[in-house]
Design an enzyme around this catalytic site. Sequence first.
Site, PDB file in Angstrom:
ATOM      1  N   GLU A  39       0.847  -1.197   0.000  1.00  0.00           N
ATOM      2  CA  GLU A  39       0.000   0.000   0.000  1.00  0.00           C
ATOM      3  C   GLU A  39       0.887   1.254   0.000  1.00  0.00           C
ATOM      4  O   GLU A  39       1.890   1.303   0.704  1.00  0.00           O
ATOM      5  CB  GLU A  39      -0.881  -0.009   1.246  1.00  0.00           C
ATOM      6  CG  GLU A  39      -1.780   1.205   1.407  1.00  0.00           C
ATOM      7  CD  GLU A  39      -2.556   1.194   2.721  1.00  0.00           C
ATOM      8  OE1 GLU A  39      -3.619   1.829   2.777  1.00  0.00           O
ATOM      9  OE2 GLU A  39      -2.084   0.561   3.700  1.00  0.00           O
ATOM     10  N   LYS A 106      -9.631   2.558  -2.106  1.00  0.00           N
ATOM     11  CA  LYS A 106      -9.833   1.959  -0.787  1.00  0.00           C
ATOM     12  C   LYS A 106     -11.172   2.390  -0.193  1.00  0.00           C
ATOM     13  O   LYS A 106     -11.465   3.573  -0.087  1.00  0.00           O
ATOM     14  CB  LYS A 106      -8.679   2.371   0.119  1.00  0.00           C
ATOM     15  CG  LYS A 106      -8.657   1.708   1.483  1.00  0.00           C
ATOM     16  CD  LYS A 106      -7.425   2.183   2.244  1.00  0.00           C
ATOM     17  CE  LYS A 106      -7.307   1.562   3.615  1.00  0.00           C
ATOM     18  NZ  LYS A 106      -6.107   2.080   4.337  1.00  0.00           N
ATOM     19  N   CYS A 140      -5.426  -2.996   2.724  1.00  0.00           N
ATOM     20  CA  CYS A 140      -5.101  -2.898   4.141  1.00  0.00           C
ATOM     21  C   CYS A 140      -6.314  -3.022   5.070  1.00  0.00           C
ATOM     22  O   CYS A 140      -6.794  -4.120   5.314  1.00  0.00           O
ATOM     23  CB  CYS A 140      -4.334  -1.597   4.387  1.00  0.00           C
ATOM     24  SG  CYS A 140      -3.323  -1.639   5.908  1.00  0.00           S
TER      25      CYS A 140
END
Length: 253
Positions: A39, A106, A140
Amino acid sequence: MKVTLLQTDIIWGNPRANIQQAETMILENPGSDLYILPEMWSTGFATDPHGIAEDENSSISLKWMKTIAKQQKCAICGSLAIKTADGSYCNRQYFIDGRNFQYYDKHHLFTYGGEHIHYKAGSEHTIVNYCGFRILLVTCYDLRFPVWSRYSSNLEFDLIVCVANWPDSRQNAFQILTRARAIENMAYLIAVNRVGNDSYSHYRGCSCVVSPIGKTLIACKPNVPTAVSYDIDLDYLQNKRTKFKVLDDRDIK
């Protein structure tokens, strides 16, 4: 499909140095179909993107991803801190090869660290079709939310790719959640985490490939920048799903 996990020690706010590190790893590990970076691999996990995020239309990191994919005849993915054309900031995971240019923004921003203050959350899933695999992209903190990555008739996939900056202080959760997401979806999962330090955390890495039954197939050595490769087998996955039809008994609402 041969995949290579690029577990890097990200140099804060220095895309050129991080590009060089990633390129060296790729050239030392040639022949993979897919290379996966962590990331925000070119900058570090910058919750305040001002002065550090790259403009999407001039990003040297994104340009390099396109170039290396073309040169090596492979795909590459990883997320970047990006300023979009409308002025908003996104934690955007790109998947790039000769045929595909797709991205995933995300969805679950890390509110504990303030990521939601400056970044715009994504609202849609991204499934990439590559080498016969249907690949779900997650980033994540998404790993903590099983509903978001639940296999369904509207979200069918064979492999989850999770790129991360997951700190050592919560490494136990990382180990459990990567396996849980693989097991509950009867899917491969590849998680690529960084190593090293920034001003917020220490990162141990522990990047891994997990089988559809939750077995760790290969893992990077903790605390060491390294690349590891593994051949994931679609036939194996399909045989497991055929013999043990757990997905047929999932909750449907």
